[in-house]
Scaffold this active site. Structure first.
Site, short mmCIF file in Angstrom:
data_model
loop_
_atom_site.label_atom_id
_atom_site.label_comp_id
_atom_site.label_asym_id
_atom_site.label_seq_id
_atom_site.Cartn_x
_atom_site.Cartn_y
_atom_site.Cartn_z
N ARG A 1 0.82 -1.21 0.00
CA ARG A 1 0.00 0.00 0.00
C ARG A 1 0.85 1.26 0.00
O ARG A 1 1.93 1.28 0.60
CB ARG A 1 -0.93 0.00 1.22
CG ARG A 1 -2.01 -1.07 1.16
CD ARG A 1 -2.82 -1.13 2.44
NE ARG A 1 -3.90 -2.11 2.32
CZ ARG A 1 -3.75 -3.42 2.56
NH1 ARG A 1 -2.58 -3.91 2.93
NH2 ARG A 1 -4.79 -4.24 2.41
N HIS B 1 -0.78 -2.43 -4.56
CA HIS B 1 -0.23 -3.38 -5.54
C HIS B 1 -0.24 -2.87 -6.98
O HIS B 1 -0.55 -3.60 -7.92
CB HIS B 1 -1.00 -4.70 -5.46
CG HIS B 1 -0.75 -5.50 -4.23
ND1 HIS B 1 0.42 -5.44 -3.51
CD2 HIS B 1 -1.54 -6.41 -3.58
CE1 HIS B 1 0.35 -6.26 -2.47
NE2 HIS B 1 -0.83 -6.86 -2.49
N HIS C 1 2.51 -12.89 -5.69
CA HIS C 1 1.41 -12.93 -4.73
C HIS C 1 0.71 -14.29 -4.73
O HIS C 1 -0.51 -14.38 -4.64
CB HIS C 1 0.41 -11.81 -5.06
CG HIS C 1 -0.38 -11.32 -3.90
ND1 HIS C 1 -1.50 -11.96 -3.43
CD2 HIS C 1 -0.21 -10.25 -3.09
CE1 HIS C 1 -2.01 -11.29 -2.41
NE2 HIS C 1 -1.24 -10.24 -2.18
N SER C 2 1.48 -15.37 -4.80
CA SER C 2 0.89 -16.71 -4.73
C SER C 2 0.37 -17.00 -3.34
O SER C 2 0.98 -16.64 -2.33
CB SER C 2 1.92 -17.77 -5.12
OG SER C 2 2.20 -17.73 -6.50
N TYR C 3 -0.79 -17.69 -3.31
CA TYR C 3 -1.36 -18.16 -2.05
C TYR C 3 -1.04 -19.65 -1.94
O TYR C 3 -1.53 -20.47 -2.72
CB TYR C 3 -2.88 -18.00 -2.06
CG TYR C 3 -3.38 -16.59 -1.97
CD1 TYR C 3 -3.88 -16.08 -0.77
CD2 TYR C 3 -3.40 -15.75 -3.08
CE1 TYR C 3 -4.38 -14.78 -0.68
CE2 TYR C 3 -3.88 -14.46 -3.01
CZ TYR C 3 -4.37 -13.98 -1.81
OH TYR C 3 -4.85 -12.70 -1.72
N ASP D 1 -1.27 -9.84 8.29
CA ASP D 1 -1.19 -9.11 7.04
C ASP D 1 -0.07 -8.09 7.22
O ASP D 1 -0.24 -6.90 6.95
CB ASP D 1 -2.52 -8.43 6.70
CG ASP D 1 -2.57 -7.92 5.26
OD1 ASP D 1 -1.60 -8.16 4.51
OD2 ASP D 1 -3.56 -7.28 4.89
N GLU E 1 5.08 -12.68 0.70
CA GLU E 1 5.43 -11.66 -0.29
C GLU E 1 6.77 -11.03 0.05
O GLU E 1 6.86 -10.14 0.88
CB GLU E 1 4.33 -10.61 -0.35
CG GLU E 1 2.93 -11.16 -0.60
CD GLU E 1 1.85 -10.17 -0.24
OE1 GLU E 1 1.92 -9.01 -0.71
OE2 GLU E 1 0.94 -10.54 0.53
#
Length: 344
Positions: A80, A105, A175-177, A248, A309
């Site tokens: 951000r 992003h 940004h893979s989960y 986060d 990340e």
């Protein structure tokens, strides 16, 4: 190394292609040139069962509508930026406010929402993109490159590069989960995360770093000896509650390229080790995934995946004490992160 190319879809006259990398051990990584999105990673569990360990979709249309940056490279600036604006050398730059009053992003048409040029290598694929001066409000023509390679040691290496013709800002990440249970059989609450990190960045009510680096001692942010994601999700700590019951947060890494991040699923036995040259890793425990999905038939659910990340500090443009993300002409931005897949 086996590399298979297939058409994944079309956007107008542009063809979106999938590139599947397969090593001699049967590990598979598939990525598309839309957003450099990693759509699948197939690795074995302790019983030799190969399953997908990242959240994704099977259609381009689903990725185009995806609100949670599944598997994508995000930029020009990951994270951000407060107020969707910053100043550099006395000049003000205005960016899209796509996350409340803030910029997230890369904006509405960030790197995750464009088609990249792709070139196949012996052991992977190299994606390139020209982000033109003024795109999403950022200064400078930025030539960006992202290279994915897979080797027979079950290592996926991501290398980021960028050059500009005008002073700008840049920090990229993937940004893979991840969900090591395989095929989304369970959420990640019982995954164990180990981080070589003594400090994390405090967030304000809009998830913007306050500038304060807090010690992890005696908090759910102390992951140095490993802890389950459940501890953060169930914690009454104000910062984990603020994040939506979980993490986060940017963690400051004590070391680099030294097995500094380790994710384990005790039930499947799968282990993911992440090494990077970046100063931080933003750990996002999928606290809002119940509002997304379905993912290949699996409904969206809170804590269904976890993002690791690796990047510069979020909102560094407003924090002189943070490592700089400024890129000047005649300089080259480079960043490298390695993901090693194994079993316990």
């Amino acid at each position: 190394m086996e590399i298979i190319q297939q058409e994944f879809g079309r956007i107008g006259e542009q063809t979106v292609t999938s590139f599947t990398l397969k090593n001699e051990n049967g590990v598979v990584v598939t990525a598309i040139n839309y957003g450099c999105i990693i759509t699948k990673i197939l690795v074995p569990d302790t019983n030799g069962n190969y399953e997908n360990i990242v959240i994704g979709h099977d259609s381009l249309e689903d990725y185009m509508e995806d609100p949670v940056f599944l598997g994508a490279v995000v930029g020009r600036v990951a994270g951000r930026i407060r107020g969707g604006a910053f100043e550099m050398d006395g000049k003000a730059y205005t960016l899209p406010q796509n996350n409340g009053p803030n910029h997230l992003h890369g904006g509405l048409q960030g790197f995750n929402k464009v088609v990249w040029q792709a070139d196949v290598l012996e052991d992977g694929v190299r994606f390139t993109y020209l982000s033109k001066d003024g795109e999403e409000g950022y200064p400078g023509n930025l030539h960006a490159a992202v290279t994915y390679t897979l080797d027979d040691h079950n290592q996926l290496k991501i290398r980021y590069e960028a050059q500009t013709d005008k002073k700008t800002v840049v920090t990229l990440t993937n940004h893979s989960y991840f969900n090591l249970s395989g095929s989304l059989k369970r959420d990640v609450l019982h995954h164990t995360l180990t981080l070589k990190s003594n400090e994390y960045l405090e967030l304000d009510e809009e998830f913007i770093p306050t500038g304060r680096l807090l010690n992890v001692d005696h908090t759910p942010f102390d992951l140095r000896d490993g802890a389950s994601i459940e501890i953060g999700a169930n914690s009454s700590h104000p910062q984990t509650i603020l994040a939506g019951r979980g993490y986060d947060h940017p963690f400051v890494l004590n070391t680099n390229q030294d097995r500094e991040i380790r994710l384990e699923d005790p039930e499947s036995g799968r282990v993911l080790t992440v090494e990077t040259d970046e100063p931080a890793v933003v750990v996002y425990s999928g606290n809002s995934l119940d509002g997304a999905g379905p993912f290949r038939g699996t409904p969206g659910a809170k804590h269904l995946g976890i993002c690791l990340e690796t990047q510069g500090f979020p909102d560094a443009v407003h924090q002189p004490g943070f490592p700089s993300i400024v890129l000047k002409p005649n300089e080259k931005y480079t960043s490298a992160t390695t993901y090693t897949f194994g079993i316990q």
